[in-house]
Design a protein around this motif. Sequence first.
Motif, mmCIF file in Angstrom:
data_model
loop_
_atom_site.group_PDB
_atom_site.id
_atom_site.type_symbol
_atom_site.label_atom_id
_atom_site.label_comp_id
_atom_site.label_asym_id
_atom_site.label_seq_id
_atom_site.Cartn_x
_atom_site.Cartn_y
_atom_site.Cartn_z
ATOM 1 N N CYS A 1 0.845 -1.206 0.000
ATOM 2 C CA CYS A 1 0.000 0.000 0.000
ATOM 3 C C CYS A 1 0.876 1.250 0.000
ATOM 4 O O CYS A 1 2.041 1.210 0.391
ATOM 5 C CB CYS A 1 -0.880 0.041 1.249
ATOM 6 S SG CYS A 1 -1.946 -1.386 1.477
ATOM 7 N N THR A 2 0.247 2.339 -0.398
ATOM 8 C CA THR A 2 0.901 3.638 -0.333
ATOM 9 C C THR A 2 0.041 4.564 0.517
ATOM 10 O O THR A 2 -1.176 4.626 0.339
ATOM 11 C CB THR A 2 1.092 4.241 -1.740
ATOM 12 O OG1 THR A 2 1.887 3.336 -2.506
ATOM 13 C CG2 THR A 2 1.773 5.593 -1.675
ATOM 14 N N ALA A 3 0.708 5.233 1.447
ATOM 15 C CA ALA A 3 0.046 6.220 2.308
ATOM 16 C C ALA A 3 0.758 7.552 2.137
ATOM 17 O O ALA A 3 1.978 7.582 1.928
ATOM 18 C CB ALA A 3 0.124 5.786 3.767
ATOM 19 N N PRO A 4 0.026 8.653 2.230
ATOM 20 C CA PRO A 4 0.708 9.953 2.239
ATOM 21 C C PRO A 4 1.689 9.983 3.415
ATOM 22 O O PRO A 4 1.357 9.536 4.521
ATOM 23 C CB PRO A 4 -0.424 10.961 2.439
ATOM 24 C CG PRO A 4 -1.676 10.224 2.028
ATOM 25 C CD PRO A 4 -1.423 8.786 2.344
ATOM 26 N N ILE A 5 2.891 10.474 3.177
ATOM 27 C CA ILE A 5 3.943 10.436 4.202
ATOM 28 C C ILE A 5 3.477 10.990 5.552
ATOM 29 O O ILE A 5 3.702 10.350 6.581
ATOM 30 C CB ILE A 5 5.218 11.181 3.712
ATOM 31 C CG1 ILE A 5 5.752 10.548 2.434
ATOM 32 C CG2 ILE A 5 6.285 11.227 4.801
ATOM 33 C CD1 ILE A 5 6.232 9.136 2.554
ATOM 34 N N PRO A 6 2.785 12.139 5.599
ATOM 35 C CA PRO A 6 2.387 12.655 6.920
ATOM 36 C C PRO A 6 1.395 11.750 7.656
ATOM 37 O O PRO A 6 1.249 11.836 8.867
ATOM 38 C CB PRO A 6 1.740 14.012 6.607
ATOM 39 C CG PRO A 6 2.148 14.354 5.217
ATOM 40 C CD PRO A 6 2.444 13.065 4.529
ATOM 41 N N GLU A 7 0.703 10.878 6.919
ATOM 42 C CA GLU A 7 -0.314 10.014 7.525
ATOM 43 C C GLU A 7 0.132 8.557 7.650
ATOM 44 O O GLU A 7 -0.617 7.716 8.136
ATOM 45 C CB GLU A 7 -1.593 10.064 6.679
ATOM 46 C CG GLU A 7 -2.191 11.449 6.548
ATOM 47 C CD GLU A 7 -3.310 11.469 5.522
ATOM 48 O OE1 GLU A 7 -4.142 10.546 5.524
ATOM 49 O OE2 GLU A 7 -3.329 12.408 4.707
ATOM 50 N N GLY B 1 -7.925 4.788 3.608
ATOM 51 C CA GLY B 1 -7.163 5.808 2.902
ATOM 52 C C GLY B 1 -5.833 5.310 2.375
ATOM 53 O O GLY B 1 -5.018 6.093 1.884
ATOM 54 N N LEU B 2 -5.595 4.002 2.492
ATOM 55 C CA LEU B 2 -4.390 3.416 1.918
ATOM 56 C C LEU B 2 -4.663 3.049 0.463
ATOM 57 O O LEU B 2 -5.711 2.488 0.152
ATOM 58 C CB LEU B 2 -3.986 2.157 2.685
ATOM 59 C CG LEU B 2 -3.431 2.391 4.088
ATOM 60 C CD1 LEU B 2 -3.426 1.105 4.886
ATOM 61 C CD2 LEU B 2 -2.039 2.982 3.996
ATOM 62 N N ALA C 1 -1.009 2.072 11.711
ATOM 63 C CA ALA C 1 -1.580 1.627 12.994
ATOM 64 C C ALA C 1 -3.040 1.234 12.812
ATOM 65 O O ALA C 1 -3.498 0.226 13.367
ATOM 66 C CB ALA C 1 -1.440 2.723 14.043
ATOM 67 N N ALA C 2 -3.781 1.990 12.023
ATOM 68 C CA ALA C 2 -5.193 1.663 11.767
ATOM 69 C C ALA C 2 -5.307 0.366 10.978
ATOM 70 O O ALA C 2 -6.196 -0.459 11.237
ATOM 71 C CB ALA C 2 -5.876 2.807 11.026
ATOM 72 N N ALA C 3 -4.398 0.148 10.033
ATOM 73 C CA ALA C 3 -4.424 -1.077 9.230
ATOM 74 C C ALA C 3 -4.221 -2.312 10.102
ATOM 75 O O ALA C 3 -4.792 -3.371 9.831
ATOM 76 C CB ALA C 3 -3.354 -1.016 8.142
ATOM 77 N N ALA C 4 -3.430 -2.181 11.150
ATOM 78 C CA ALA C 4 -3.177 -3.313 12.046
ATOM 79 C C ALA C 4 -4.445 -3.775 12.758
ATOM 80 O O ALA C 4 -4.514 -4.908 13.240
ATOM 81 C CB ALA C 4 -2.101 -2.950 13.067
ATOM 82 N N ASN C 5 -5.461 -2.926 12.800
ATOM 83 C CA ASN C 5 -6.724 -3.273 13.467
ATOM 84 C C ASN C 5 -7.761 -3.884 12.531
ATOM 85 O O ASN C 5 -8.852 -4.239 12.977
ATOM 86 C CB ASN C 5 -7.305 -2.036 14.158
ATOM 87 C CG ASN C 5 -6.448 -1.594 15.322
ATOM 88 O OD1 ASN C 5 -5.985 -2.414 16.111
ATOM 89 N ND2 ASN C 5 -6.206 -0.306 15.423
ATOM 90 N N VAL C 6 -7.441 -4.011 11.258
ATOM 91 C CA VAL C 6 -8.363 -4.625 10.305
ATOM 92 C C VAL C 6 -8.392 -6.136 10.573
ATOM 93 O O VAL C 6 -7.328 -6.763 10.634
ATOM 94 C CB VAL C 6 -7.935 -4.337 8.847
ATOM 95 C CG1 VAL C 6 -8.752 -5.152 7.864
ATOM 96 C CG2 VAL C 6 -8.062 -2.846 8.548
ATOM 97 N N PRO C 7 -9.572 -6.733 10.762
ATOM 98 C CA PRO C 7 -9.636 -8.180 10.996
ATOM 99 C C PRO C 7 -8.971 -8.955 9.860
ATOM 100 O O PRO C 7 -9.213 -8.689 8.681
ATOM 101 C CB PRO C 7 -11.141 -8.465 11.047
ATOM 102 C CG PRO C 7 -11.751 -7.167 11.477
ATOM 103 C CD PRO C 7 -10.895 -6.102 10.832
#
Length: 156
Positions: A75-81, A131-132, A87-93
């Motif tokens: 995945c690609t995330a905006p650098i500031p985010e 948002g990823l 951390a949010a992705a780690a909570n995806v079942p």
Amino acid sequence: MTTRELDALDKQILYTLQSEARHTSSSDIASEHDVSASTVRNRIQQLEADGVIRGYHADVDYETTGYQLFTLIVCTAPIPEREELAAAAANVPGVVEVQEVVTGRGNVLVHGIGVDGDDLSRIGEELDELGLQVSDEDLIRNTHKRPYSAFDADET
């Protein structure tokens, strides 16, 4: 982050714990290096307190538990985010590990498991909703790990 200077005993302790923490005692390590078991226990406690040893983790064979699909989702995330989204992705079942990478594209690596393609599709959709930007998905066949050889007194 401060750097922790490691001596030969610290390195051997780390190598041994990376090799097989579950079946290794302080006495085993101590007898190999002519120190007391309490010295080894104290060193382990100090390595933990200094953040060198961050935890002890089970190596789970997900296929044996019925989750035959193990995937790497790039995945690609905006650098500031990036940190917040990782951390949010780690909570995806179904997500079992997330790594932040220091690059512009492909800077979040997500490891997910599932019993079928629907599970993996759902994980991808949830990452997208966070948002990823998902750029690649690869099924992983095997993972091979080994302890860091620079910690092995026999190899240095």
